[in-house]
Design an enzyme around this catalytic site. Structure first.
Site, PDB file in Angstrom:
ATOM      1  N   HIS A   1       0.947  -1.240   0.248  1.00 35.98           N
ATOM      2  CA  HIS A   1      -0.101   0.275  -0.231  1.00 35.98           C
ATOM      3  C   HIS A   1       1.000   1.252  -0.325  1.00 35.98           C
ATOM      4  N   ASP A  15       8.095  22.389 -25.060  1.00 39.79           N
ATOM      5  CA  ASP A  15       8.206  21.266 -24.583  1.00 39.79           C
ATOM      6  C   ASP A  15       9.924  21.045 -23.481  1.00 39.79           C
ATOM      7  N   TRP A  48       6.722  -0.114   4.534  1.00 39.00           N
ATOM      8  CA  TRP A  48       7.377   0.218   3.094  1.00 39.00           C
ATOM      9  C   TRP A  48       9.248   0.376   3.385  1.00 39.00           C
ATOM     10  N   SER A  55      13.812   6.006 -13.230  1.00 40.15           N
ATOM     11  CA  SER A  55      13.113   6.523 -13.731  1.00 40.15           C
ATOM     12  C   SER A  55      13.111   8.391 -12.664  1.00 40.15           C
ATOM     13  N   SER A  56      12.172   7.797 -11.445  1.00 42.01           N
ATOM     14  CA  SER A  56      12.462   9.561 -11.044  1.00 42.01           C
ATOM     15  C   SER A  56      13.999  10.854 -11.058  1.00 42.01           C
ATOM     16  N   HIS A 103      13.436  10.704   4.295  1.00 40.48           N
ATOM     17  CA  HIS A 103      12.845  12.025   5.058  1.00 40.48           C
ATOM     18  C   HIS A 103      12.620  13.135   4.382  1.00 40.48           C
ATOM     19  N   GLU A 131      12.547  12.421   0.937  1.00 39.49           N
ATOM     20  CA  GLU A 131      11.600  11.450   0.212  1.00 39.49           C
ATOM     21  C   GLU A 131       9.770  12.536   0.594  1.00 39.49           C
ATOM     22  N   TYR A 179       9.185  15.248   1.145  1.00 40.19           N
ATOM     23  CA  TYR A 179       9.235  16.497   1.130  1.00 40.19           C
ATOM     24  C   TYR A 179       8.882  16.894  -0.253  1.00 40.19           C
ATOM     25  N   SER A 227       0.071  26.937  -3.792  1.00 37.79           N
ATOM     26  CA  SER A 227       0.182  28.834  -4.083  1.00 37.79           C
ATOM     27  C   SER A 227      -0.275  29.038  -4.979  1.00 37.79           C
ATOM     28  N   HIS A 275      14.930  11.161  12.930  1.00 41.89           N
ATOM     29  CA  HIS A 275      13.432  11.208  14.364  1.00 41.89           C
ATOM     30  C   HIS A 275      13.268  11.276  14.042  1.00 41.89           C
ATOM     31  N   HIS A 276      12.997   9.815  12.393  1.00 38.54           N
ATOM     32  CA  HIS A 276      12.507   8.393  12.572  1.00 38.54           C
ATOM     33  C   HIS A 276      13.002   7.591  13.824  1.00 38.54           C
ATOM     34  N   THR A 318       8.178  26.309   7.730  1.00 42.31           N
ATOM     35  CA  THR A 318       6.915  25.795   6.930  1.00 42.31           C
ATOM     36  C   THR A 318       5.722  26.840   7.669  1.00 42.31           C
ATOM     37  N   LYS A 365       5.384  29.650   5.356  1.00 44.83           N
ATOM     38  CA  LYS A 365       3.973  29.209   4.288  1.00 44.83           C
ATOM     39  C   LYS A 365       2.814  29.062   5.270  1.00 44.83           C
ATOM     40  N   ARG A 411       1.573   0.290  15.715  1.00 44.72           N
ATOM     41  CA  ARG A 411       1.037   0.228  13.479  1.00 44.72           C
ATOM     42  C   ARG A 411       1.608  -1.289  12.808  1.00 44.72           C
TER      43      ARG A 411
HETATM   44  C1  HEA Z   1       0.763   8.554  -0.009  1.00 40.79           C
HETATM   45  C2  HEA Z   1       0.676   7.873   0.054  1.00 40.79           C
HETATM   46  C3  HEA Z   1       0.148   7.411   1.136  1.00 40.79           C
HETATM   47  C4  HEA Z   1      -1.882   6.778   0.925  1.00 40.79           C
HETATM   48  C5  HEA Z   1      -2.203   7.869  -0.309  1.00 40.79           C
HETATM   49  C6  HEA Z   1      -2.590   6.825   1.683  1.00 40.79           C
HETATM   50  C7  HEA Z   1      -4.113   6.285   1.500  1.00 40.79           C
HETATM   51  C8  HEA Z   1      -4.521   5.524   2.749  1.00 40.79           C
HETATM   52  N1  HEA Z   1      -3.487   5.036   3.867  1.00 40.79           N
HETATM   53 FE1  HEA Z   1      -2.182   4.857   4.224  1.00 40.79          FE
HETATM   54  N2  HEA Z   1       0.256   4.448   4.349  1.00 40.79           N
HETATM   55  C9  HEA Z   1       1.007   5.232   3.953  1.00 40.79           C
HETATM   56  C10 HEA Z   1       0.917   5.750   2.778  1.00 40.79           C
HETATM   57  C11 HEA Z   1      -0.066   6.848   2.589  1.00 40.79           C
HETATM   58  N3  HEA Z   1      -1.206   6.444   2.509  1.00 40.79           N
HETATM   59  C12 HEA Z   1       2.374   4.876   4.472  1.00 40.79           C
HETATM   60  C13 HEA Z   1       3.785   5.276   3.894  1.00 40.79           C
HETATM   61  C14 HEA Z   1       2.117   4.155   5.100  1.00 40.79           C
HETATM   62  C15 HEA Z   1       3.088   2.973   6.234  1.00 40.79           C
HETATM   63  C16 HEA Z   1       3.170   1.932   5.485  1.00 40.79           C
HETATM   64  C17 HEA Z   1       4.611   1.091   6.532  1.00 40.79           C
HETATM   65  O1  HEA Z   1       3.663   1.272   8.066  1.00 40.79           O
HETATM   66  O2  HEA Z   1       5.206   0.361   6.278  1.00 40.79           O
HETATM   67  C18 HEA Z   1       0.653   3.842   5.049  1.00 40.79           C
HETATM   68  C19 HEA Z   1       0.046   2.933   5.879  1.00 40.79           C
HETATM   69  C20 HEA Z   1      -1.284   2.759   5.910  1.00 40.79           C
HETATM   70  C21 HEA Z   1      -2.014   2.301   7.660  1.00 40.79           C
HETATM   71  C22 HEA Z   1      -1.617   0.826   8.234  1.00 40.79           C
HETATM   72  C23 HEA Z   1      -1.076   0.631   8.479  1.00 40.79           C
HETATM   73  C24 HEA Z   1      -0.510  -1.043   9.498  1.00 40.79           C
HETATM   74  O3  HEA Z   1       0.004   0.359  10.542  1.00 40.79           O
HETATM   75  O4  HEA Z   1      -0.616  -1.616   9.411  1.00 40.79           O
HETATM   76  C25 HEA Z   1      -3.611   2.581   7.110  1.00 40.79           C
HETATM   77  C26 HEA Z   1      -4.523   1.785   8.090  1.00 40.79           C
HETATM   78  O5  HEA Z   1      -5.820   2.372   8.250  1.00 40.79           O
HETATM   79  C27 HEA Z   1      -3.487   3.052   5.752  1.00 40.79           C
HETATM   80  C28 HEA Z   1      -4.865   3.088   5.223  1.00 40.79           C
HETATM   81  C29 HEA Z   1      -5.111   4.273   4.154  1.00 40.79           C
HETATM   82  C30 HEA Z   1      -5.713   5.261   3.587  1.00 40.79           C
HETATM   83  C31 HEA Z   1      -7.427   4.027   4.054  1.00 40.79           C
HETATM   84  C32 HEA Z   1      -5.658   5.183   2.639  1.00 40.79           C
HETATM   85  C33 HEA Z   1      -6.634   6.034   2.049  1.00 40.79           C
HETATM   86  O6  HEA Z   1      -6.608   7.589   1.832  1.00 40.79           O
HETATM   87  C34 HEA Z   1      -7.413   5.733   0.944  1.00 40.79           C
HETATM   88  C35 HEA Z   1      -8.140   6.097  -0.902  1.00 40.79           C
HETATM   89  C36 HEA Z   1      -8.212   5.487  -1.719  1.00 40.79           C
HETATM   90  C37 HEA Z   1      -9.096   5.133  -2.148  1.00 40.79           C
HETATM   91  C38 HEA Z   1     -10.111   3.597  -1.046  1.00 40.79           C
HETATM   92  C39 HEA Z   1      -9.025   3.830  -3.712  1.00 40.79           C
HETATM   93  C40 HEA Z   1     -10.051   4.181  -4.067  1.00 40.79           C
HETATM   94  C41 HEA Z   1     -11.808   3.776  -4.040  1.00 40.79           C
HETATM   95  C42 HEA Z   1     -11.815   2.455  -4.594  1.00 40.79           C
HETATM   96  C43 HEA Z   1     -10.612   1.335  -5.206  1.00 40.79           C
HETATM   97  C44 HEA Z   1     -13.178   1.577  -4.472  1.00 40.79           C
HETATM   98  C45 HEA Z   1     -13.532   0.951  -3.787  1.00 40.79           C
HETATM   99  C46 HEA Z   1     -13.481   1.316  -2.263  1.00 40.79           C
HETATM  100  C47 HEA Z   1     -14.000   0.980  -1.801  1.00 40.79           C
HETATM  101  C48 HEA Z   1     -14.182  -0.674  -1.601  1.00 40.79           C
HETATM  102  C49 HEA Z   1     -15.115   1.401  -0.306  1.00 40.79           C
HETATM  103  N4  HEA Z   1      -2.674   3.065   5.535  1.00 40.79           N
HETATM  104  C1  HEA Z   2       4.265  14.736   2.909  1.00 38.16           C
HETATM  105  C2  HEA Z   2       4.496  14.312   4.339  1.00 38.16           C
HETATM  106  C3  HEA Z   2       5.013  14.677   5.714  1.00 38.16           C
HETATM  107  C4  HEA Z   2       5.121  16.065   5.734  1.00 38.16           C
HETATM  108  C5  HEA Z   2       5.351  16.871   5.080  1.00 38.16           C
HETATM  109  C6  HEA Z   2       6.028  15.191   7.502  1.00 38.16           C
HETATM  110  C7  HEA Z   2       6.193  17.098   8.307  1.00 38.16           C
HETATM  111  C8  HEA Z   2       6.872  16.546   9.027  1.00 38.16           C
HETATM  112  N1  HEA Z   2       7.130  15.523  10.016  1.00 38.16           N
HETATM  113 FE1  HEA Z   2       6.238  14.049   9.240  1.00 38.16          FE
HETATM  114  N2  HEA Z   2       6.726  11.793   8.890  1.00 38.16           N
HETATM  115  C9  HEA Z   2       5.565  10.828   7.327  1.00 38.16           C
HETATM  116  C10 HEA Z   2       5.777  12.493   6.237  1.00 38.16           C
HETATM  117  C11 HEA Z   2       5.780  13.448   6.561  1.00 38.16           C
HETATM  118  N3  HEA Z   2       5.842  14.583   7.147  1.00 38.16           N
HETATM  119  C12 HEA Z   2       5.626   9.723   7.380  1.00 38.16           C
HETATM  120  C13 HEA Z   2       5.204   9.028   6.123  1.00 38.16           C
HETATM  121  C14 HEA Z   2       6.163   9.290   8.201  1.00 38.16           C
HETATM  122  C15 HEA Z   2       6.192   7.877   8.470  1.00 38.16           C
HETATM  123  C16 HEA Z   2       6.979   7.068   7.815  1.00 38.16           C
HETATM  124  C17 HEA Z   2       6.521   5.225   8.919  1.00 38.16           C
HETATM  125  O1  HEA Z   2       7.811   5.634  10.125  1.00 38.16           O
HETATM  126  O2  HEA Z   2       6.389   5.200   8.061  1.00 38.16           O
HETATM  127  C18 HEA Z   2       6.601  10.413   9.022  1.00 38.16           C
HETATM  128  C19 HEA Z   2       7.359  10.254  10.371  1.00 38.16           C
HETATM  129  C20 HEA Z   2       7.591  11.391  11.083  1.00 38.16           C
HETATM  130  C21 HEA Z   2       8.364  11.064  11.964  1.00 38.16           C
HETATM  131  C22 HEA Z   2       9.019  10.030  12.855  1.00 38.16           C
HETATM  132  C23 HEA Z   2       7.801   9.521  14.233  1.00 38.16           C
HETATM  133  C24 HEA Z   2       8.694   8.263  14.010  1.00 38.16           C
HETATM  134  O3  HEA Z   2       8.212   7.295  13.980  1.00 38.16           O
HETATM  135  O4  HEA Z   2       8.677   8.028  15.518  1.00 38.16           O
HETATM  136  C25 HEA Z   2       8.584  12.461  13.204  1.00 38.16           C
HETATM  137  C26 HEA Z   2       9.284  13.161  14.212  1.00 38.16           C
HETATM  138  O5  HEA Z   2      10.150  14.247  14.416  1.00 38.16           O
HETATM  139  C27 HEA Z   2       7.917  13.611  11.821  1.00 38.16           C
HETATM  140  C28 HEA Z   2       8.061  14.806  12.009  1.00 38.16           C
HETATM  141  C29 HEA Z   2       7.769  15.885  11.182  1.00 38.16           C
HETATM  142  C30 HEA Z   2       7.961  17.228  11.354  1.00 38.16           C
HETATM  143  C31 HEA Z   2       8.570  17.772  12.687  1.00 38.16           C
HETATM  144  C32 HEA Z   2       7.019  17.840  10.453  1.00 38.16           C
HETATM  145  C33 HEA Z   2       7.246  19.096   9.000  1.00 38.16           C
HETATM  146  O6  HEA Z   2       7.476  19.346   8.506  1.00 38.16           O
HETATM  147  C34 HEA Z   2       5.856  19.485   9.352  1.00 38.16           C
HETATM  148  C35 HEA Z   2       5.808  21.451  10.064  1.00 38.16           C
HETATM  149  C36 HEA Z   2       4.786  21.756  10.014  1.00 38.16           C
HETATM  150  C37 HEA Z   2       3.755  22.297  11.326  1.00 38.16           C
HETATM  151  C38 HEA Z   2       4.198  23.119  12.456  1.00 38.16           C
HETATM  152  C39 HEA Z   2       2.733  22.847  11.373  1.00 38.16           C
HETATM  153  C40 HEA Z   2       3.164  24.852  10.430  1.00 38.16           C
HETATM  154  C41 HEA Z   2       3.493  25.909  11.050  1.00 38.16           C
HETATM  155  C42 HEA Z   2       2.726  26.730  12.167  1.00 38.16           C
HETATM  156  C43 HEA Z   2       1.401  27.233  11.599  1.00 38.16           C
HETATM  157  C44 HEA Z   2       4.409  27.759  12.262  1.00 38.16           C
HETATM  158  C45 HEA Z   2       4.068  27.872  13.827  1.00 38.16           C
HETATM  159  C46 HEA Z   2       3.898  26.788  14.598  1.00 38.16           C
HETATM  160  C47 HEA Z   2       4.778  26.533  15.571  1.00 38.16           C
HETATM  161  C48 HEA Z   2       5.785  27.096  16.377  1.00 38.16           C
HETATM  162  C49 HEA Z   2       4.322  25.247  16.473  1.00 38.16           C
HETATM  163  N4  HEA Z   2       7.941  12.862  11.125  1.00 38.16           N
HETATM  164 CU   LIG Z   3      11.005  12.872   8.320  1.00 39.34          CU
END
Ligand code: HEA
Ligand code: HEA
Ligand SMILES: [Cu+2]
Ligand code: CUA
Lengths: 374, 538, 287
Positions: B81, B110, B146, B173-174, B257, B259, B261, B272, B306-307, B332, B335, B454
């Site tokens: 997923h 282009d 993942w 590709s990327s 990390h 990634e 962003y 924007s 931080h992860h 952030t 923004k 999780r």
């Molecule tokens: C861009 C990234 C992205 C997006 C878009 C999503 C979207 C969603 N994610 Fe995802 N998710 C991740 C990135 C993302 N996730 C990542 C990185 C993890 C961590 C994996 C890991 O632990 O290794 C994770 C893990 C994760 C978990 C935790 C699993 C676990 O720890 O075991 C769950 C559980 O609820 C979850 C749920 C969902 C749901 C419900 C959506 C929904 O938003 C999805 C909605 C879309 C659809 C449903 C498809 C469209 C509709 C159909 C196909 C029609 C059929 C519909 C029905 C039958 C109702 N995700």
């Molecule tokens: C698009 C994706 C995205 C983005 C934008 C972010 C944004 C941020 N993430 Fe997140 N993060 C993930 C995707 C993302 N993360 C994913 C996928 C994981 C889990 C991966 C995995 O384990 O599978 C993860 C996990 C993750 C962890 C690890 C947790 C753990 O596993 O224990 C941490 C810990 O520090 C973290 C921190 C942050 C912080 C500080 C930001 C900051 O960039 C956020 C900054 C924004 C704000 C703070 C809000 C706006 C700010 C204001 C309004 C200003 C004033 C605010 C204050 C002074 C409070 N993230």
């Molecule tokens: Cu991170």
């Protein structure tokens, strides 16, 4: 936003009305019972409130403008697009807030890190999929597996989790610790990475194979505290809970004495009744084998062979004993099983109706000859 | 094939070329709009594939007890997923937008390297195909999450080398895609289009491209070491040989990390671009937006651990990564404040793209706040690897990245197709999505705080209620996305039938060059560079 | 700076899909091979063949287009940027392995030996282990081995690569000064030195495996040593092949002082490979 909030209020009510039996459930972080966990809780609340306030300010402004500065109300667009002063302000204020957060956070990190002056040490080894505990000061050593009731409830197609007390959060042998002592834990793992977490103690720590991580706790209050493995460690990661029982010192001392005595007892090689063999065998099977060979002995096609109708299982006994004790590159060795346990286990796998085998024999502990020693 | 080749001579000429005929058009195309379309459609398909896997996850978690799938398969679903959503849906969707929009936004004929552009797309398909094929292999698809942490991932069956090579393909590709985008932006701008006049979407992609080129090779290197550890007896991640499993985590998150962003910076860019149009005001703080983007990108390289607060890092490491991570809140925040200031005293209307953008600002900030909470190392000792994190990153990914992708779809579909989408259904889609996404992910905060780890297929009884609510939200959210699918198809096939103007949105020509072009856009645009550049934001 | 008037845009491309299919088939073949499946080798050959055909075809197409003057200045800039960013991605790829070497030498091995906060790791798990470098770890993985010295073949190889960098630049001067003779001689020398380097490295590896007990499986020292030098050696091969193509084209009279992107790209790549080797020599062999 408002709508969602209302919705949540509704849902919260709904949920709280359904919670009966397992009421120790909160919407917020658990405060925990140790000093460290309380500090962490306070930090959590502090940051939560800061975020809530910033959120109210930002979203408030935004929604004010969404309601008032809309075209349908005839609002004319201003054309400003820069203001260095406000930009500096809203860079500096968050910076100051962050500094304010960092100070208590730093203190907490330092506090958590300090394993000095501990009064006892426990070695915790994560294994697929149970915990292995070893008291470094007195030699107590045991494994802690998911309890049988949970095991059955989640593996059987007709299992009912709701009928199991502490479903998935209960073990056969809990970790017992004394209260009011600084306890040092050393963590490692035998196969893959696991992570040991009891929320009420306030931290989790990874158990990495080949390395030792240290952590400490000081439990001020007797009680039972539950947790789980929190690092994905394979198929049964969801099924390796942790139970810690904290006891007053005298109770703890008594427990140590009893456990040590039992540990030193020689294996009882006297014959067992068929019922005893089968029930003991069943519990050995649930503990050690079920993760791979499944509760009905079907295995998993392509990965783990079925024990049902396996010639190895139903064939001659000595090679079977040897096989289980020695393991293979893909199956772990079970040399840790005592003769009585092995006898029961083998009787069970050869005869259990659940597994679909019925050789019709009984293997007594005396029949176990040491084929393989570790 | 030769017949088609004969249709054109291979020499450069200036008259307008139509596309090749039939399916071959798509396979050998070098046109940025064709390739953009391919990327976008592929991403949409993968969103549904990844979403279906999420539905399996949510179905199994609907109630305590094991109902539908084996735990191993559950873990595969979690892993796949995430990989499909990240590498198959969100990233390609933004590359698709970049392909379509960047040349039009900067007045280029282009992309800079059109043949390589074609190859980037097909390598993506190859990578995803290879990844998907692992689902049918002995031992099942990868099930180690993942993040592919060793030693667990080394227990994968036959799927293992395929998963590794699919990462290589996706990486190539990327990187190719990113090189192309950077070269286009730096080299193909119309004469009057200075860097500080570029729409923010272009800016954010310039910076994202840099991130991609810097991190994809790192991920490739990490999985290469996994491969040699498994098949060639190396000991990179094995303590017995002097290596360290935690080393993998450092390398992975050095990639991982930035990634995340990669998925959020273009999101910021699109937001924007859209918000000023519907606020009828120039973007507030254009240059600070640019600098904030650059700062976030820079910081993203120095915060990875931080992860890993719980892996047993030395004290100094723990503190350093905590401080560095907290800093990201500052740019952030800039923004978020700028978007708010852009709306302030505007003259707003609320068409679907604007609705999705506003929801993005609010819900992304929520996800950002939880991110900040997790950056506090001692508190992360409690949050780590619980549903609190799942809630955090879905807030930053689904109602942020995915919502903005939806917004971009509504915003540009009329330009791409020349047809107007059905605004009523669009708004319905918005409200259903916004309400259900919160029912889906908000309760996961509670679950995580209450102690639900999780990546588990089954859970203790006290987590039952919120899981059920979350699953219901998930099903509604998933079903709502079928509306989006309907709208996209409907709009391509004619939409409301209303003739859209070149500008589509009121005064949009002040905000971007693309609105000076006809709708639908001709196959080739800006074969001669435009003379006048919109200057709203300067 | 505008360069897009009459920017050359090809209207279709058949090679990318050939190359993609080839690469995919080849990698799937390697995966099958590693899994012990018999069709693996066949797939590798088929995929590799397709890939090579693609390279040949695509490069031939580009060189024809270039020589017939279809690329204006702007196209040239795009190609240069493409190459520069590609080399940057390669730098990051090598950075991973250098980083690994740094981490294991300075962190994981000392930790296993009980340094810093990890004293318990040694006491409890590896009491017999002392942190030194080179090492094959507390498990003595792969058995006894002898580390690779710096002053034999590796030093010679350093000289060879440095010289080849000089000959490459000399060739470039020849090209710029329209001295085709110098261009061809310089390239010949560069390619020759490149292959000589690879040959010496092969000898070095052979010695390591047969006489020194040093293999990929010799714990972390063997792992880092062979991965770093191996990937570098692979890049030398690729660079030498690219230079051979450039040599062939020079000999056919291609390239002008103002239009010779292929030469430049190959030269940049060669210098990059050169610099990586210096890093290797210092961090893998000397330190
Ligand atoms: C861009 C990234 C992205 C997006 C878009 C999503 C979207 C969603 N994610 Fe995802 N998710 C991740 C990135 C993302 N996730 C990542 C990185 C993890 C961590 C994996 C890991 O632990 O290794 C994770 C893990 C994760 C978990 C935790 C699993 C676990 O720890 O075991 C769950 C559980 O609820 C979850 C749920 C969902 C749901 C419900 C959506 C929904 O938003 C999805 C909605 C879309 C659809 C449903 C498809 C469209 C509709 C159909 C196909 C029609 C059929 C519909 C029905 C039958 C109702 N995700
Ligand atoms: C698009 C994706 C995205 C983005 C934008 C972010 C944004 C941020 N993430 Fe997140 N993060 C993930 C995707 C993302 N993360 C994913 C996928 C994981 C889990 C991966 C995995 O384990 O599978 C993860 C996990 C993750 C962890 C690890 C947790 C753990 O596993 O224990 C941490 C810990 O520090 C973290 C921190 C942050 C912080 C500080 C930001 C900051 O960039 C956020 C900054 C924004 C704000 C703070 C809000 C706006 C700010 C204001 C309004 C200003 C004033 C605010 C204050 C002074 C409070 N993230
Ligand atoms: Cu991170
Ligand atoms: Cu052990 Cu998860």
């Amino acid at each position: 936003m408002k709508k969602t909030k209302q919705l949540f209020a509704g849902l919260t009510l709904l949920a709280s009305s359904q919670q009966g039996a397992q009421a120790d459930y909160t919407l917020n972080l658990m405060e925990g019972i140790t000093k460290v966990s309380n500090h962490i809780y306070d930090l959590h609340m502090l940051i939560l409130w800061i975020c809530v306030f910033i959120g109210i300010a930002v979203f408030g402004t935004m929604f004010y403008s969404i309601f008032h500065h809309r075209k349908s109300k005839g609002h004319k667009a201003a054309q400003f697009h820069e203001n260095t002063t406000v930009e500096i302000i809203w860079t500096i204020i968050p910076t100051l807030i962050l500094v304010a957060m960092a100070i208590p956070a730093t203190k907490a990190v330092i506090e958590l890190d300090d394993v000095q002056d501990s009064e006892m040490s426990i070695k915790v080894t994560g294994k697929q999929w149970y915990w292995d505990y070893q008291y470094l000061d007195n030699g107590i050593k045991f494994e802690s597996h998911l309890d049988e009731a949970s095991e059955k409830a989640h593996r059987l197609a007709n299992g009912n989790p709701h009928s199991v007390p502490h479903y998935l959060l209960n073990v056969d042998k809990p970790l017992v610790v004394p209260v009011n002592k600084k306890i040092r834990f050393v963590f490692t793992a035998a196969d893959v990475i696991h992570s040991w977490w009891v929320p009420e103690l306030g931290w989790k720590k990874d158990a990495n194979p080949g390395f030792i991580n240290e952590a400490w706790t000081y439990v001020p209050k007797a009680g039972t505290y539950r947790g789980q493995c929190t690092e994905l460690c394979g198929r049964d990661h969801g099924f390796m809970p942790i139970v810690v029982i904290a006891m007053e010192q005298p109770d703890y001392d008594a427990w140590v004495k009893k456990t040590l005595a039992k540990q030193q007892e020689a294996v009882d090689l006297s014959d067992l009744s068929r019922e005893d063999l089968m029930s003991k065998g069943a519990s050995m099977y649930l503990k050690n084998c079920v993760a791979c060979h499944q509760i009905n002995g079907s295995g998993i096609t392509g990965t783990y062979p079925a024990l049902t109708a396996s010639l190895r299982v139903t064939g001659p006994i000595d090679p079977l004993i040897g096989f289980i004790q020695a393991g293979t590159s893909r199956m772990p060795a079970f040399s840790k099983l005592k003769d009585d346990e092995l006898a029961a286990l083998i009787t069970y796998i050869r005869n259990a109706p659940e597994l679909g085998n019925s050789v019709g024999d009984e293997i007594q502990p005396k029949a176990i000859t040491p084929v393989y020693d570790d | 094939m030769s017949a088609v080749v004969a249709e054109h001579d291979d020499h450069h000429d200036d008259h307008d070329h139509g596309p090749a005929k039939g399916i071959l058009r798509w396979i050998i195309t070098t046109n940025h709009k064709d390739i953009g379309t391919l990327y976008l459609l592929f991403a949409l398909a993968m969103f549904f594939v990844g979403g279906s896997m999420a539905m399996i996850i949510r179905a199994e978690l609907f109630e305590p007890g094991m109902q539908f799938v084996d735990p191993q398969f559950f873990n595969s679903m979690t892993t796949m997923h995430a990989l499909v959503m990240v590498f198959g849906a969100v990233m390609p969707a933004f590359v698709g937008l970049a392909n379509w929009m960047i040349p039009m936004m900067i007045g280029a004929p282009d992309m800079a390297l059109p043949r390589m552009n074609n190859m980037s797309f097909w390598l993506l398909v190859a990578g995803v195909l290879m990844l998907a094929s692992t689902l049918f292999m002995e031992g099942g698809a990868p099930a180690g999450g993942w993040t592919l942490y060793p030693p667990l991932v080394l227990q994968t069956g036959k799927a293992f080398p395929f998963a590794v090579f699919s990462v290589h393909l996706l990486g190539i590709s990327s990187i190719m895609g990113a090189i192309n985008i950077i070269a286009t932006i730096l080299n193909m701008r119309a004469p009057a289009m200075t860097l500080m006049k570029m729409p923010l979407f272009v800016w954010t992609w310039l910076i994202t491209g840099f991130l991609l080129i810097a991190i994809m090779p790192v991920f490739a290197g990490a999985v290469t070491m996994l491969l040699t550890d498994k098949f060639f007896h190396t000991s990179f991640f094995d303590a017995a040989g002097g290596g360290d499993p935690v080393l993998y985590q450092h390398i992975f998150w050095f990639f991982g990390h930035p990634e995340v962003y990669v998925m959020i910076l273009p999101t910021f860019g699109v937001a924007s671009t859209i918000i000023p149009v519907f606020a009828r005001k120039p973007l507030f703080g254009y240059s600070s937006m640019v600098y904030a983007t650059a700062s976030i990108a820079f910081l993203s390289f120095i915060v990875w651990a931080h992860h890993m607060f719980t892996v047993g890092m030395p004290l100094a490491g723990e503190l350093y990564f905590m401080y560095a991570t907290m800093l990201i809140a500052i740019p952030t925040g800039v923004k978020v404040f700028n978007w708010t200031a852009t709306m302030w005293k505007g003259s707003m209307t609320f068409e679907t793209p604007m609705l999705f953008s506003i929801a993005f600002v609010v819900l992304f900030t929520l996800g950002g706040f939880t991110g900040l909470m997790m950056s506090i190392a001692p508190v992360d000792f409690q949050y780590h690897d619980t549903y609190f994190i799942v809630a955090h990153f879905h807030y930053t990914l689904v109602p942020a990245s995915v919502f903005i992708l939806m917004a971009a779809g509504y915003y540009w579909l009329p330009k791409w197709t020349g047809h107007m989408y059905n605004e009523k259904i669009g708004q319905l889609h918005f409200w259903l999505s916004t309400v259900s996404v919160n029912i889906l992910f908000f309760p996961q905060h509670f679950l995580g705080l209450a102690g639900m780890p999780r990546r588990i297929p089954d859970y203790a009884i006290q987590f039952a209620d919120w899981n059920m609510i979350s699953s219901i939200g998930g099903f509604i959210f998933g079903a709502s996305q079928l509306l989006f699918l309907y709208i996209v198809i409907d709009t391509i096939r004619g939409g409301t039938g209303e003739k859209v103007t070149d500008e589509v949105w009121e005064d949009a020509h002040k905000h971007g060059l693309e609105w000076t072009l006809p709708s639908p856009v001709p196959y080739h645009t800006f074969t001669t560079p435009p003379a006048v550049i919109p200057t709203e934001h300067i | 700076m505008s360069t897009n008037d009459a920017y050359y845009i090809p209207h279709k491309a058949t090679w990318p899909i050939v190359g993609t299919s080839g690469l995919m088939i080849m990698l799937a073949g390697v995966a099958n091979f590693l899994n012990g499946s018999p069709i693996g080798t066949t797939m590798i050959y088929v995929g590799l063949l397709m890939f090579i055909v693609m390279l040949g075809g695509w490069f031939a197409l580009q060189s024809v287009e270039s020589e017939t003057g279809m690329y204006n200045h702007g196209v040239g800039i795009s190609y240069r940027m493409g190459m520069m960013w590609f080399i940057f991605s390669e730098i990051m790829f090598f950075a991973v392995f250098f980083g690994t070497l740094w981490y294991t030498r300075n962190l994981s091995v000392p930790w296993l030996g009980g340094e810093g906060a990890k004293a318990a790791t040694q006491q409890i798990l590896w009491p017999a282990f002392e942190a030194t470098w080179p090492t094959n770890g507390p498990g003595k993985v792969g058995g006894e081995f002898e580390p690779m010295g710096a002053w034999g073949l590796p030093f010679l190889n350093t000289l060879i690569l440095l010289t080849s960098g000089v000959t490459c630049t000399w060739a470039h001067h020849g090209l710029l000064a329209k001295k085709r003779d110098q261009l061809i001689k310089g390239l010949l020398a560069t390619v020759g030195l490149g292959f000589l380097f690879v040959a010496f490295q092969a000898i070095e590896y052979h010695e390591a495996y047969t006489e020194m007990g040093l293999t990929l499986g010799s714990g972390i020292y063997g792992s880092t040593f062979f991965m770093l030098t191996g990937f570098h050696g692979f890049h030398v091969c690729v660079g030498a092949i690219i230079l051979s193509v450039v040599l062939f084209r020079s000999w056919k009279g291609h390239f002008q002082p103002e239009n010779h992107f292929a030469f430049e790209a190959a030269a940049w790549y060669w210098h990059f490979v050169d610099v990586v080797w210096l890093g290797l020599f210092i961090f893998v062999y000397l330190m």
